[in-house]
Design a protein around this motif. Structure first.
Motif, PDB file in Angstrom:
ATOM      1  N   ALA A 133     -38.976 -40.822   7.581  1.00 35.24           N
ATOM      2  CA  ALA A 133     -39.408 -40.423   6.234  1.00 35.24           C
ATOM      3  C   ALA A 133     -38.486 -39.342   5.675  1.00 35.24           C
ATOM      4  CB  ALA A 133     -40.853 -39.924   6.267  1.00 35.24           C
ATOM      5  N   ARG A 134     -38.052 -38.417   6.530  1.00 33.27           N
ATOM      6  CA  ARG A 134     -37.133 -37.372   6.071  1.00 33.27           C
ATOM      7  C   ARG A 134     -35.759 -37.957   5.750  1.00 33.27           C
ATOM      8  NH1 ARG A 134     -40.208 -34.479   9.803  1.00 33.27           N
ATOM      9  NH2 ARG A 134     -38.834 -34.949  11.554  1.00 33.27           N
ATOM     10  N   TYR A 135     -35.337 -38.941   6.542  1.00 32.07           N
ATOM     11  CA  TYR A 135     -34.064 -39.614   6.248  1.00 32.07           C
ATOM     12  C   TYR A 135     -34.134 -40.273   4.873  1.00 32.07           C
ATOM     13  CZ  TYR A 135     -30.462 -43.258   6.390  1.00 32.07           C
ATOM     14  OH  TYR A 135     -29.415 -44.085   6.080  1.00 32.07           O
ATOM     15  N   LEU A 136     -35.236 -40.971   4.601  1.00 31.61           N
ATOM     16  CA  LEU A 136     -35.404 -41.619   3.301  1.00 31.61           C
ATOM     17  C   LEU A 136     -35.422 -40.589   2.176  1.00 31.61           C
ATOM     18  CD1 LEU A 136     -38.150 -44.283   4.150  1.00 31.61           C
ATOM     19  CD2 LEU A 136     -35.689 -44.657   3.877  1.00 31.61           C
ATOM     20  N   SER A 137     -36.091 -39.478   2.419  1.00 30.50           N
ATOM     21  CA  SER A 137     -36.151 -38.416   1.411  1.00 30.50           C
ATOM     22  C   SER A 137     -34.758 -37.862   1.121  1.00 30.50           C
ATOM     23  CB  SER A 137     -37.088 -37.304   1.885  1.00 30.50           C
ATOM     24  OG  SER A 137     -37.139 -36.250   0.953  1.00 30.50           O
ATOM     25  N   GLY A 138     -33.950 -37.723   2.188  1.00 33.72           N
ATOM     26  CA  GLY A 138     -32.589 -37.229   2.000  1.00 33.72           C
ATOM     27  C   GLY A 138     -31.744 -38.195   1.182  1.00 33.72           C
ATOM     28  N   LEU A 139     -31.913 -39.501   1.433  1.00 32.16           N
ATOM     29  CA  LEU A 139     -31.185 -40.491   0.653  1.00 32.16           C
ATOM     30  C   LEU A 139     -31.556 -40.395  -0.826  1.00 32.16           C
ATOM     31  CD1 LEU A 139     -31.433 -43.725   2.860  1.00 32.16           C
ATOM     32  CD2 LEU A 139     -29.443 -42.242   2.564  1.00 32.16           C
ATOM     33  N   LYS A 140     -32.842 -40.262  -1.070  1.00 31.47           N
ATOM     34  CA  LYS A 140     -33.305 -40.193  -2.453  1.00 31.47           C
ATOM     35  C   LYS A 140     -32.781 -38.947  -3.139  1.00 31.47           C
ATOM     36  CE  LYS A 140     -37.461 -41.092  -5.170  1.00 31.47           C
ATOM     37  NZ  LYS A 140     -38.920 -41.389  -5.113  1.00 31.47           N
ATOM     38  N   GLY A 141     -32.706 -37.860  -2.381  1.00 30.92           N
ATOM     39  CA  GLY A 141     -32.197 -36.607  -2.949  1.00 30.92           C
ATOM     40  C   GLY A 141     -30.734 -36.676  -3.317  1.00 30.92           C
ATOM     41  N   ASP A 142     -29.981 -37.537  -2.630  1.00 25.21           N
ATOM     42  CA  ASP A 142     -28.547 -37.679  -2.900  1.00 25.21           C
ATOM     43  C   ASP A 142     -28.257 -38.578  -4.094  1.00 25.21           C
ATOM     44  OD1 ASP A 142     -27.910 -36.069  -0.771  1.00 25.21           O
ATOM     45  OD2 ASP A 142     -27.613 -37.732   0.637  1.00 25.21           O
ATOM     46  N   CYS A 143     -29.281 -39.267  -4.584  1.00 22.84           N
ATOM     47  CA  CYS A 143     -29.060 -40.270  -5.622  1.00 22.84           C
ATOM     48  C   CYS A 143     -28.919 -39.642  -6.994  1.00 22.84           C
ATOM     49  CB  CYS A 143     -30.197 -41.286  -5.636  1.00 22.84           C
ATOM     50  SG  CYS A 143     -30.114 -42.395  -4.234  1.00 22.84           S
ATOM     51  N   ARG A 144     -28.429 -40.435  -7.914  1.00 24.38           N
ATOM     52  CA  ARG A 144     -28.291 -40.013  -9.302  1.00 24.38           C
ATOM     53  C   ARG A 144     -28.788 -41.133 -10.206  1.00 24.38           C
ATOM     54  NH1 ARG A 144     -22.816 -40.880  -7.559  1.00 24.38           N
ATOM     55  NH2 ARG A 144     -21.878 -42.719  -8.532  1.00 24.38           N
ATOM     56  N   GLU A 145     -29.128 -40.770 -11.408  1.00 24.31           N
ATOM     57  CA  GLU A 145     -29.598 -41.758 -12.367  1.00 24.31           C
ATOM     58  C   GLU A 145     -28.449 -42.663 -12.778  1.00 24.31           C
ATOM     59  OE1 GLU A 145     -32.682 -42.304 -13.403  1.00 24.31           O
ATOM     60  OE2 GLU A 145     -33.424 -40.717 -12.074  1.00 24.31           O
ATOM     61  N   ALA A 146     -28.755 -43.941 -12.892  1.00 23.78           N
ATOM     62  CA  ALA A 146     -27.736 -44.891 -13.330  1.00 23.78           C
ATOM     63  C   ALA A 146     -28.425 -46.067 -13.999  1.00 23.78           C
ATOM     64  CB  ALA A 146     -26.901 -45.375 -12.150  1.00 23.78           C
ATOM     65  N   ALA A 147     -27.850 -46.506 -15.094  1.00 22.86           N
ATOM     66  CA  ALA A 147     -28.407 -47.666 -15.793  1.00 22.86           C
ATOM     67  C   ALA A 147     -28.098 -48.934 -15.007  1.00 22.86           C
ATOM     68  CB  ALA A 147     -27.808 -47.751 -17.194  1.00 22.86           C
ATOM     69  N   GLY A 148     -28.939 -49.942 -15.174  1.00 24.58           N
ATOM     70  CA  GLY A 148     -28.699 -51.205 -14.506  1.00 24.58           C
ATOM     71  C   GLY A 148     -29.306 -51.267 -13.120  1.00 24.58           C
ATOM     72  N   ASP A 149     -29.137 -52.393 -12.464  1.00 26.44           N
ATOM     73  CA  ASP A 149     -29.693 -52.611 -11.129  1.00 26.44           C
ATOM     74  C   ASP A 149     -28.990 -51.748 -10.085  1.00 26.44           C
ATOM     75  OD1 ASP A 149     -31.369 -54.512 -12.178  1.00 26.44           O
ATOM     76  OD2 ASP A 149     -30.115 -56.214 -11.609  1.00 26.44           O
ATOM     77  N   HIS A 150     -29.750 -51.423  -9.032  1.00 29.70           N
ATOM     78  CA  HIS A 150     -29.178 -50.756  -7.869  1.00 29.70           C
ATOM     79  C   HIS A 150     -29.003 -51.802  -6.764  1.00 29.70           C
ATOM     80  CE1 HIS A 150     -30.301 -46.311  -8.812  1.00 29.70           C
ATOM     81  NE2 HIS A 150     -30.073 -46.994  -9.912  1.00 29.70           N
ATOM     82  N   ALA A 151     -27.871 -51.757  -6.094  1.00 28.59           N
ATOM     83  CA  ALA A 151     -27.597 -52.708  -5.021  1.00 28.59           C
ATOM     84  C   ALA A 151     -27.063 -51.960  -3.812  1.00 28.59           C
ATOM     85  CB  ALA A 151     -26.600 -53.772  -5.489  1.00 28.59           C
ATOM     86  N   ALA A 152     -26.866 -52.704  -2.710  1.00 30.66           N
ATOM     87  CA  ALA A 152     -26.430 -52.053  -1.473  1.00 30.66           C
ATOM     88  C   ALA A 152     -25.456 -52.935  -0.715  1.00 30.66           C
ATOM     89  CB  ALA A 152     -27.628 -51.727  -0.583  1.00 30.66           C
ATOM     90  N   ILE A 153     -24.608 -52.268   0.069  1.00 31.47           N
ATOM     91  CA  ILE A 153     -23.758 -52.905   1.067  1.00 31.47           C
ATOM     92  C   ILE A 153     -23.857 -52.057   2.327  1.00 31.47           C
ATOM     93  CG2 ILE A 153     -21.369 -53.381   1.770  1.00 31.47           C
ATOM     94  CD1 ILE A 153     -20.680 -53.948  -1.116  1.00 31.47           C
ATOM     95  N   VAL A 154     -23.909 -52.705   3.482  1.00 31.08           N
ATOM     96  CA  VAL A 154     -23.856 -52.010   4.763  1.00 31.08           C
ATOM     97  C   VAL A 154     -22.615 -52.506   5.493  1.00 31.08           C
ATOM     98  CG1 VAL A 154     -25.039 -51.496   6.929  1.00 31.08           C
ATOM     99  CG2 VAL A 154     -26.382 -51.939   4.851  1.00 31.08           C
TER     100      VAL A 154
END
Length: 351
Positions: A133-154
């Motif tokens: 849960a803390r890892y997820l919270s840290g990811l969310k804290g690093d994010c920024r607002e952006a228009a359009g869809d959000h996607a991912a690559i690993v």
């Protein structure tokens, strides 16, 4: 019986008898010996017979077993506690384990919290409650607002190639914000610190790409402890499905609606991942977008191909396959050390 009657001893890789007893106990309890074990502990009864065992590799506990004749005596608790003490002495306080679903409540009583599970196969747990849960919270804290869809690559990026760069560029052009996760686990010939740096340098021209570390949560195929899954095909499928359970939680946290992957003509493991993602992600409302590989002279660009060329002493031939930043890295003293490590390796093309 009490714990006092059991003698604790390390089982060394060179101890042929001990290794035979270890394999026999694991087989008896339906566990296949893991190929990656740094330390193995044995508990022996008064007759000198191996009654319980457990091992670790890096920050994961593995091959935990108690002879059925000695179950109910608290031996597994003793083994796990001792392994945790040994890891704590090394400064490793955040530990993970994979166990059968029916064993999860026992480990929960020892303080392990569940991260994800594949019903009927495996549960992924950690000894730091709320850690994920803390890892997820840290990811969310690093994010920024952006228009359009959000996607991912690993990606592992071992090392970062023009194929990786092309995949990121194609994905970034199709979304508002691209979350690029670099596998953190140091199980590759190119160290994580180098892989992450080359990824960041290779995507620095893309303003809508955000690079993250996977931590210990998104799983590296080379170190997945498959010791309680007998069939090799089931091992790969279980890993992929478990990884997707973790990814779904990350996607929900970050508002990710799609995952981009490259076609995989070389690695069986990655090909199975892609197949399962294509099947499972839509069930969770996520798109799985598989893009064709970038080619050079009619041949798909892959990190395996780059490593093979380096291994064979053909460093100059990687130049048209990698970004300039990756090429320049291999001209440095640090890059020369990585080159030497690749050339010393017996096998550089992954299964």
């Amino acid at each position: 019986m009490t714990d006092a009657i059991y003698e604790e001893s390390r089982i060394y890789p060179t101890d042929k008898r001990g290794q035979q007893e270890l394999c026999a106990l694991l087989e008896k309890e339906g566990i296949r010996r893991d190929g990656s074990l740094e330390y193995t502990l044995g508990l022996y009864d008064q007759e000198g017979q191996l009654a319980a065992t457990g091992s670790y590799y890096k920050n994961t506990l593995r091959c935990l077993a108690v002879d059925s004749a000695h179950q109910g005596e608290g031996l597994l608790n003793r083994v796990v506690s001792r392994l945790m003490e040994l890891k704590a002495d090394q400064g490793d306080l955040h530990l993970f384990l994979y166990t059968k679903c029916d064993k999860a409540p026992f480990f929960a009583d020892l303080g392990f919290g569940e991260i994800a599970r594949v019903e009927g196969l495996t549960v992924f747990m950690e000894n730091r409650r709320g850690g994920f849960a803390r890892y997820l919270s840290g990811l969310k804290g690093d994010c920024r607002e952006a228009a359009g869809d959000h996607a991912a690559i690993v990606m592992n990026a071992n090392p970062f190639t023009l194929g990786h760069q092309w995949l990121v560029e194609q994905a970034a052009a199709q979304c508002g914000l691209l979350h690029l996760f670099v596998v953190t686990e140091d199980a590759s010939l190119v160290p994580f610190s180098v892989r992450e740096r080359l990824v960041r340098e290779g995507v620095s021209h893309l303003p809508n790409v955000l690079v993250h570390q996977t931590g210990s949560y998104m799983i590296s195929s080379s170190t997945f402890p498959s010791y309680f899954i007998k069939d090799e095909g089931d091992v790969i499928q279980a890993q992929a499905r478990l990884d997707l359970q973790v990814f779904k939680a990350i996607a929900a946290t970050l508002g990710i609606s799609a995952r981009f992957v490259g076609e995989e003509p070389f690695s069986q493991v990655t090909a199975v991942y892609n197949q399962i993602m294509a099947e499972e992600l839509p069930k969770a409302g996520l798109r799985c977008i598989i893009l064709p590989r970038r080619e050079e002279k009619g041949q798909a660009i892959s990190a395996s191909r780059v490593r093979q060329l380096i291994h064979d002493g053909r460093l100059e031939e990687i130049r048209p396959l990698v970004p300039e930043s990756t090429w320049q890295f291999f001209q440095t003293p640090e890059g020369a050390q990585v080159t030497e490590a690749i050339q010393r390796a017996g096998e550089v093309v992954h299964y």
